[in-house]
Design an enzyme around this catalytic site. Structure first.
Site, PDB file in Angstrom:
ATOM      1  N   ARG A 156      -2.500  -2.177  -3.753  1.00  0.00           N
ATOM      2  CA  ARG A 156      -3.468  -1.257  -3.602  1.00  0.00           C
ATOM      3  C   ARG A 156      -3.690  -0.047  -4.253  1.00  0.00           C
ATOM      4  O   ARG A 156      -2.519   0.763  -4.334  1.00  0.00           O
ATOM      5  CB  ARG A 156      -3.755  -0.861  -1.919  1.00  0.00           C
ATOM      6  N   ASN A 216       0.813  -1.226  -0.128  1.00  0.00           N
ATOM      7  CA  ASN A 216       0.008  -0.017  -0.046  1.00  0.00           C
ATOM      8  C   ASN A 216       0.930   1.216   0.039  1.00  0.00           C
ATOM      9  O   ASN A 216       1.485   1.584   0.877  1.00  0.00           O
ATOM     10  CB  ASN A 216      -0.965  -0.159   1.215  1.00  0.00           C
ATOM     11  N   HIS A 230     -13.283   2.570  -0.316  1.00  0.00           N
ATOM     12  CA  HIS A 230     -13.163   1.298   0.837  1.00  0.00           C
ATOM     13  C   HIS A 230     -13.905   0.168   0.185  1.00  0.00           C
ATOM     14  O   HIS A 230     -14.449  -0.838   1.136  1.00  0.00           O
ATOM     15  CB  HIS A 230     -14.132   1.875   2.030  1.00  0.00           C
ATOM     16  N   ARG A 243     -12.513  14.976   7.242  1.00  0.00           N
ATOM     17  CA  ARG A 243     -13.326  15.473   6.287  1.00  0.00           C
ATOM     18  C   ARG A 243     -14.669  15.927   6.463  1.00  0.00           C
ATOM     19  O   ARG A 243     -15.460  15.147   7.647  1.00  0.00           O
ATOM     20  CB  ARG A 243     -13.207  14.293   5.262  1.00  0.00           C
ATOM     21  N   GLU A 264      -8.183  -5.478   5.058  1.00  0.00           N
ATOM     22  CA  GLU A 264      -8.060  -5.137   3.583  1.00  0.00           C
ATOM     23  C   GLU A 264      -6.826  -5.713   2.902  1.00  0.00           C
ATOM     24  O   GLU A 264      -7.084  -6.205   2.135  1.00  0.00           O
ATOM     25  CB  GLU A 264      -8.048  -3.679   3.487  1.00  0.00           C
TER      26      GLU A 264
END
Ligand code: ADP
Length: 585
Positions: free
Chosen positions: A62, A7, A151, A212, A360
């Protein structure tokens, strides 16, 4: 089957080496300050140095944005790299770094497959009504403005985990997945597919997140530009980095700190928590109605997995949707590698509420393996003996005494193949509302719970409706009346149709590359009728001998004789995307 999962972000490189077959993580590292103190090239050279003693079979990367072009994990070649590049303008903070990671890693590991796994892929087939912004169509097409969602790897993973836990096919479930981490999003998973998600063209839309803002009237942006004279970058900074929990609380983006401050009376902290929960609740209601109902709600991500108070705040007062949270279960739920799924709703709650530990990296490893090695030949681990288990009864001490008298002992008739298990001489009659079946054998030794295992045909004879269950899971199973020589006992629960399963010694599990609670397919080959049994549960214990147990109906369907052997056909527990077939020679 060792997969290096990379990642590669703007400031750090996270990597893991995962054995995708037994799901063990063999190595897990993060290299920080990439781009400042160390270049991506140098950082990835460190990765190569760290994994030299591991033989890597494939690399999974990823990739954040694959647009609507990649709906599955994809084997990387030059053409794929070019196509990923096309989406860079929509993910300027992520894709360039993902691509750089891919370029360097392909140079450093030139002889093994590299696979891109996209955050957007799971949503790529979202219905048009959900993915469209109501703006000028041509302009939207020209600038690729639509809702892509993110996601996806996590939502997909936890939905599969939940279905396996509930022992229901994902294809018949309506799930609302709540991934609540620093970044947060919701997803409506309908029959295994994403049909709505809260993040949009970028990860900015939707929930209140760590930093956010989430949903916002676009008019606010215009207003800030006109009235507050903020430039594009300043608005970007405000909405992406300084809003959400951080902006509301004035404390920071970590919910732990905010919860601590709220407990001490900090009003801004309380407001941040209330807004966060309120927004999630809004989405739950919305998705329940877009799907026309809901069967399960999943909480995952750092907040979903860890904050019991936030979970309670979100899940309260949903009685009208058929959801009742069990406060104690919620309070005690600690998901872990060993226990990745915990149900926190009351048993009668129509909608199940599950806390699921997301992973993940594991999902990326599995998808990478599935893409890189579509058909893998492995050493033949050998056949599996099959035992046909006739209807039988397990009793607890008290029930046995009621049926056979206080002084009676369970008498040994003959040994069964599983060590320590035996058939008793004693038998009982099963009395159902429609009919009875006499002379059903008791198996020993006595257990802590009563359990009556019958076949589908027996069910129809008795006139009862028994759930298919793993042995030992009798809670909420069907009632049954047992008739013995000294008494009759009515069991409120205990009647099941036993689920197909394979007993394995720990060594067998290693040889087959499976673990306790895996589900596999077993092909019955070489018999009069070739047949594949899906949904076969693996049960591992040092006290077990290798043997598959099926009931008499199933044996009849396969026309099995006494000595038929099964062979494992692996399908990945995570479903079609990650299908792994290991052929036996
Ligand atoms: P990311 O989106 O970066 O992967 P995570 O899913 O790891 O983030 O979630 C991190 C967040 O989870 C933290 O910022 C914190 O807000 C929250 N969190 C983690 N543990 C707890 C806890 N015990 N109580 C409340 N919040 C927690």
């Amino acid at each position: 089957m060792r997969i290096l999962v990379i990642n590669c972000g703007s400031s750090s490189i996270k990597y893991q080496v995962i054995d995708a077959l037994n799901e063990h993580c063999l190595l897990k590292e993060t290299i920080e300050k990439v781009g400042e103190e160390v270049t991506i090239d140098k950082a990835l050279e460190q990765v190569v140095a760290a994994v030299t003693d591991q033989t890597i079979d494939a690399v999974g990367h990823r990739v954040v944005h694959g647009g609507d072009e990649f709906s599955d994990a994809t084997l990387i070649d030059d053409d794929v790299v070019n196509r990923i590049e096309k989406w860079t303008s929509l993910a300027p903070l992520h894709n360039p770094f993902n691509l750089q990671g891919i370029a360097v890693a392909r140079k450093l590991f030139p002889n093994i497959p590299h696979v891109a796994v996209f955050d957007t892929a799971f949503h790529a087939r979202m219905p048009r009504r959900a993915s469209t912004y109501a703006i000028d169509k041509q302009l939207a097409e020209q600038h690729k403005i639509k809702r892509y969602g993110f996601h996806g790897t996590s939502h997909n993973y936890v939905a599969h985990k939940a279905a396996a836990f509930l022992q229901r096919p994902l294809a018949e479930l309506r799930i609302i997945s709540l991934h609540l981490g620093n970044g947060a999003s919701t997803c409506a998973v309908e029959m295994g597919h994403s049909t709505e998600t809260s993040m949009g063209m970028t990860p900015l839309e939707g929930l209140v997140m760590g930093t956010r803002a989430g949903d916002l009237d676009a008019g606010v942006v215009l207003h800030l530009q006109r009235e507050a004279n903020l430039g594009v970058d300043e608005v970007d900074q405000l909405l992406n980095r300084n809003s959400g929990l951080k902006g509301l609380s004035g404390i920071g983006n970590d919910l732990r700190d905010i919860e601590a401050a709220a407990a001490e009376g900090d009003d801004n902290a309380r407001a941040a928590i209330a807004s966060f929960a309120h927004r999630v609740r809004k989405y739950i209601g919305a998705y329940a109605s877009t799907m026309g109902g809901v069967d399960a709600i999943i909480l995952t991500g750092g907040i979903g997995e860890n904050s019991k108070t936030m979970r309670r705040r979100i899940m309260q007062r949903f009685g009208f949707l058929g959801i009742t949270l069990d406060e104690d279960l919620n309070h005690d739920a600690e998901v872990s590698h060993e226990q990745p799924v915990i149900c926190i709703s009351e048993p009668h709650s129509r909608v199940k509420v599950l806390v699921v530990k997301t992973n993940e990296e594991l999902m990326i490893a599995k998808q990478t393996l599935a893409v890189a090695h579509k058909d893998v030949e492995v050493e033949n681990p050998g056949p599996i003996p099959i035992a046909v288990s006739a209807r039988h009864i397990h009793l607890d001490k008290d029930t046995f005494a009621e049926l056979f008298g206080e002084d009676a002992e369970l008498e040994h008739y003959k040994d069964l193949s599983q060590p320590g298990q035996f058939a008793a001489t004693q038998k009982l009659n099963l009395v159902g509302p429609r009919n009875r079946i006499d002379g059903v054998r008791i198996l020993g030794p006595l257990r802590s719970k009563n359990q009556v295992e019958v076949s589908r045909t027996d069910e129809f004879v008795l006139g009862v409706d028994a759930p298919v269950r793993d042995s030992g899971r009798v809670k909420d199973s069907a009632p049954m009346t047992l008739e013995g020589p000294k008494g009759t006992v009515h069991l409120e629960e205990g009647l099941i149709c036993a689920r197909r399963h394979i007993h394995m010694h720990t060594d067998d599990a290693k040889r087959f590359g499976v673990k306790h609670n895996d589900e596999v397919e077993v092909a019955i080959v070489g018999g009069p009728r070739d047949l594949v049994f899906g949904d076969v549960l693996i049960r591992v214990s040092p006290g077990y001998a290798l043997e598959m147990h099926i009931d008499t109906d199933e044996a009849n369907a396969a026309e099995l004789s006494k000595n038929s052997d099964g062979q494992l056909v692996y399908t990945d527990v995570l479903g079609a995307n990650a299908q792994l077939k290991i052929k036996h020679t």
